[in-house]
Design a protein around this motif. Structure first.
Motif, PDB file in Angstrom:
ATOM      1  N   ARG A   1     -61.916   2.026 -71.167  1.00 56.53           N
ATOM      2  CA  ARG A   1     -60.657   2.325 -70.467  1.00 56.53           C
ATOM      3  C   ARG A   1     -59.457   1.817 -71.275  1.00 56.53           C
ATOM      4  NH1 ARG A   1     -56.980   0.141 -67.268  1.00 56.53           N
ATOM      5  NH2 ARG A   1     -57.856  -1.936 -67.326  1.00 56.53           N
ATOM      6  N   LEU A   2     -59.563   0.592 -71.778  1.00 58.96           N
ATOM      7  CA  LEU A   2     -58.468   0.018 -72.568  1.00 58.96           C
ATOM      8  C   LEU A   2     -58.268   0.783 -73.875  1.00 58.96           C
ATOM      9  CD1 LEU A   2     -59.030  -3.799 -72.005  1.00 58.96           C
ATOM     10  CD2 LEU A   2     -57.251  -2.349 -71.021  1.00 58.96           C
ATOM     11  N   ASN A   3     -59.375   1.194 -74.517  1.00 58.89           N
ATOM     12  CA  ASN A   3     -59.261   1.988 -75.744  1.00 58.89           C
ATOM     13  C   ASN A   3     -58.548   3.308 -75.481  1.00 58.89           C
ATOM     14  OD1 ASN A   3     -60.393   0.149 -77.511  1.00 58.89           O
ATOM     15  ND2 ASN A   3     -62.460   0.938 -77.281  1.00 58.89           N
ATOM     16  N   SER A   4     -58.836   3.911 -74.332  1.00 62.05           N
ATOM     17  CA  SER A   4     -58.160   5.154 -73.957  1.00 62.05           C
ATOM     18  C   SER A   4     -56.664   4.920 -73.788  1.00 62.05           C
ATOM     19  CB  SER A   4     -58.740   5.717 -72.657  1.00 62.05           C
ATOM     20  OG  SER A   4     -60.072   6.093 -72.839  1.00 62.05           O
ATOM     21  N   ARG A   5     -56.318   3.811 -73.139  1.00 59.40           N
ATOM     22  CA  ARG A   5     -54.898   3.483 -72.953  1.00 59.40           C
ATOM     23  C   ARG A   5     -54.215   3.223 -74.295  1.00 59.40           C
ATOM     24  NH1 ARG A   5     -53.604  -0.854 -68.626  1.00 59.40           N
ATOM     25  NH2 ARG A   5     -51.524  -0.107 -69.099  1.00 59.40           N
ATOM     26  N   VAL A   6     -54.902   2.495 -75.187  1.00 59.02           N
ATOM     27  CA  VAL A   6     -54.344   2.218 -76.512  1.00 59.02           C
ATOM     28  C   VAL A   6     -54.102   3.527 -77.258  1.00 59.02           C
ATOM     29  CG1 VAL A   6     -54.902   1.263 -78.796  1.00 59.02           C
ATOM     30  CG2 VAL A   6     -55.254  -0.121 -76.749  1.00 59.02           C
ATOM     31  N   THR A   7     -55.071   4.432 -77.195  1.00 60.07           N
ATOM     32  CA  THR A   7     -54.927   5.729 -77.857  1.00 60.07           C
ATOM     33  C   THR A   7     -53.733   6.482 -77.283  1.00 60.07           C
ATOM     34  OG1 THR A   7     -57.309   5.818 -78.261  1.00 60.07           O
ATOM     35  CG2 THR A   7     -56.116   7.899 -78.367  1.00 60.07           C
ATOM     36  N   ALA A   8     -53.585   6.454 -75.959  1.00 60.88           N
ATOM     37  CA  ALA A   8     -52.449   7.134 -75.320  1.00 60.88           C
ATOM     38  C   ALA A   8     -51.131   6.496 -75.753  1.00 60.88           C
ATOM     39  CB  ALA A   8     -52.593   7.085 -73.801  1.00 60.88           C
ATOM     40  N   PHE A   9     -51.084   5.158 -75.801  1.00 59.78           N
ATOM     41  CA  PHE A   9     -49.863   4.468 -76.231  1.00 59.78           C
ATOM     42  C   PHE A   9     -49.541   4.779 -77.689  1.00 59.78           C
ATOM     43  CE2 PHE A   9     -50.546   1.141 -72.756  1.00 59.78           C
ATOM     44  CZ  PHE A   9     -49.583   1.697 -71.942  1.00 59.78           C
ATOM     45  N   GLU A  10     -50.569   4.831 -78.530  1.00 55.79           N
ATOM     46  CA  GLU A  10     -50.346   5.154 -79.940  1.00 55.79           C
ATOM     47  C   GLU A  10     -49.787   6.561 -80.097  1.00 55.79           C
ATOM     48  OE1 GLU A  10     -54.208   4.363 -81.582  1.00 55.79           O
ATOM     49  OE2 GLU A  10     -53.698   2.284 -82.098  1.00 55.79           O
ATOM     50  N   ALA A  11     -50.325   7.501 -79.323  1.00 54.74           N
ATOM     51  CA  ALA A  11     -49.821   8.877 -79.371  1.00 54.74           C
ATOM     52  C   ALA A  11     -48.371   8.922 -78.904  1.00 54.74           C
ATOM     53  CB  ALA A  11     -50.689   9.788 -78.505  1.00 54.74           C
ATOM     54  N   GLN A  12     -48.084   8.181 -77.848  1.00 50.22           N
ATOM     55  CA  GLN A  12     -46.721   8.140 -77.324  1.00 50.22           C
ATOM     56  C   GLN A  12     -45.776   7.503 -78.355  1.00 50.22           C
ATOM     57  OE1 GLN A  12     -46.384   5.782 -73.763  1.00 50.22           O
ATOM     58  NE2 GLN A  12     -44.777   7.081 -72.925  1.00 50.22           N
ATOM     59  N   ALA A  13     -46.229   6.441 -78.999  1.00 48.22           N
ATOM     60  CA  ALA A  13     -45.411   5.775 -80.019  1.00 48.22           C
ATOM     61  C   ALA A  13     -45.149   6.716 -81.191  1.00 48.22           C
ATOM     62  CB  ALA A  13     -46.099   4.503 -80.506  1.00 48.22           C
ATOM     63  N   SER A  14     -46.152   7.477 -81.568  1.00 45.91           N
ATOM     64  CA  SER A  14     -45.990   8.439 -82.657  1.00 45.91           C
ATOM     65  C   SER A  14     -44.941   9.488 -82.287  1.00 45.91           C
ATOM     66  CB  SER A  14     -47.332   9.108 -82.959  1.00 45.91           C
ATOM     67  OG  SER A  14     -47.162  10.117 -83.927  1.00 45.91           O
ATOM     68  N   THR A  15     -45.017   9.982 -81.058  1.00 48.51           N
ATOM     69  CA  THR A  15     -44.036  10.962 -80.585  1.00 48.51           C
ATOM     70  C   THR A  15     -42.631  10.357 -80.599  1.00 48.51           C
ATOM     71  OG1 THR A  15     -45.699  12.016 -79.184  1.00 48.51           O
ATOM     72  CG2 THR A  15     -43.400  12.419 -78.619  1.00 48.51           C
ATOM     73  N   HIS A  16     -42.512   9.122 -80.135  1.00 53.35           N
ATOM     74  CA  HIS A  16     -41.201   8.452 -80.113  1.00 53.35           C
ATOM     75  C   HIS A  16     -40.669   8.240 -81.526  1.00 53.35           C
ATOM     76  CE1 HIS A  16     -40.982   7.039 -75.750  1.00 53.35           C
ATOM     77  NE2 HIS A  16     -42.031   7.823 -75.843  1.00 53.35           N
ATOM     78  N   ARG A  17     -41.572   7.899 -82.460  1.00 53.78           N
ATOM     79  CA  ARG A  17     -41.146   7.720 -83.859  1.00 53.78           C
ATOM     80  C   ARG A  17     -40.589   9.026 -84.413  1.00 53.78           C
ATOM     81  NH1 ARG A  17     -45.200   4.066 -84.414  1.00 53.78           N
ATOM     82  NH2 ARG A  17     -46.780   5.630 -84.784  1.00 53.78           N
ATOM     83  N   LYS A  18     -41.307  10.133 -84.144  1.00 52.92           N
ATOM     84  CA  LYS A  18     -40.852  11.442 -84.630  1.00 52.92           C
ATOM     85  C   LYS A  18     -39.501  11.799 -84.016  1.00 52.92           C
ATOM     86  CE  LYS A  18     -45.467  13.264 -85.503  1.00 52.92           C
ATOM     87  NZ  LYS A  18     -46.550  14.116 -84.971  1.00 52.92           N
ATOM     88  N   GLN A  19     -39.357  11.551 -82.718  1.00 51.91           N
ATOM     89  CA  GLN A  19     -38.087  11.839 -82.063  1.00 51.91           C
ATOM     90  C   GLN A  19     -36.962  10.988 -82.652  1.00 51.91           C
ATOM     91  OE1 GLN A  19     -39.068  11.106 -77.958  1.00 51.91           O
ATOM     92  NE2 GLN A  19     -39.751  13.213 -77.592  1.00 51.91           N
ATOM     93  N   ALA A  20     -37.261   9.720 -82.905  1.00 53.20           N
ATOM     94  CA  ALA A  20     -36.253   8.828 -83.492  1.00 53.20           C
ATOM     95  C   ALA A  20     -35.849   9.315 -84.883  1.00 53.20           C
ATOM     96  CB  ALA A  20     -36.791   7.397 -83.560  1.00 53.20           C
ATOM     97  N   GLN A  21     -36.825   9.790 -85.660  1.00 56.34           N
ATOM     98  CA  GLN A  21     -36.510  10.321 -86.992  1.00 56.34           C
ATOM     99  C   GLN A  21     -35.616  11.551 -86.886  1.00 56.34           C
ATOM    100  OE1 GLN A  21     -40.438  10.913 -88.588  1.00 56.34           O
ATOM    101  NE2 GLN A  21     -40.614   8.824 -89.358  1.00 56.34           N
TER     102      GLN A  21
END
Length: 134
Positions: free
Chosen positions: A55-75
């Motif tokens: 469950r925690l690994n799934s959440r980490v994966t979701a957070f990483e995907a969200q962080a990646s999206t935010h990084r792209k948006q910030a760029q």
């Protein structure tokens, strides 16, 4: 009868000899049952931990995907901001150039007015001189 008594005595001796072994076997069976219960508890705990880890690994994966999206948006926002700043700088330079041109035109206008006054004054003196001669 002696034979029966002898047989009973021997049977009694054999039973006495086997009693400690029976006690040991019973104790070992009880201990095995306890160990089996403990193993079941440990396995159940391990299963719960594994499920929580998943469950925690799934959440980490979701957070990483969200962080990646935010990084792209910030760029993208950063890129847009840089473009806007470059456009603003170019417009400021253009405004400065227009202001300098306006200053040059005012200075030229002032010179033309002075020249016009000078020429008008000179012509009026000449006209006045000609009129006086006539």
């Amino acid at each position: 009868e002696d034979t029966n008594t002898d047989l009973e005595r021997k049977l009694s001796e054999i039973m006495e000899q086997h009693e400690p072994a029976q006690d040991t076997i019973s104790t070992q069976k009880m201990r095995l049952a306890q160990l089996a219960e403990e193993m079941e508890r440990v396995l159940a705990s391990m299963l719960k931990q594994r499920q929580e880890e998943t469950r925690l690994n799934s959440r980490v994966t979701a957070f990483e995907a969200q962080a990646s999206t935010h990084r792209k948006q910030a760029q993208e926002v950063h890129k847009e901001l840089n473009t806007t700043l470059e456009e603003l700088h170019a417009k400021r330079l253009y405004v400065c150039a227009l202001e300098l041109e306006m200053q040059d035109l005012r200075a030229e206008s002032t010179k033309l007015k002075e020249n016009t006054r000078t020429v008008a004054h000179t012509h009026s003196e000449e006209v006045a001189g000609l009129a006086h001669e006539l």
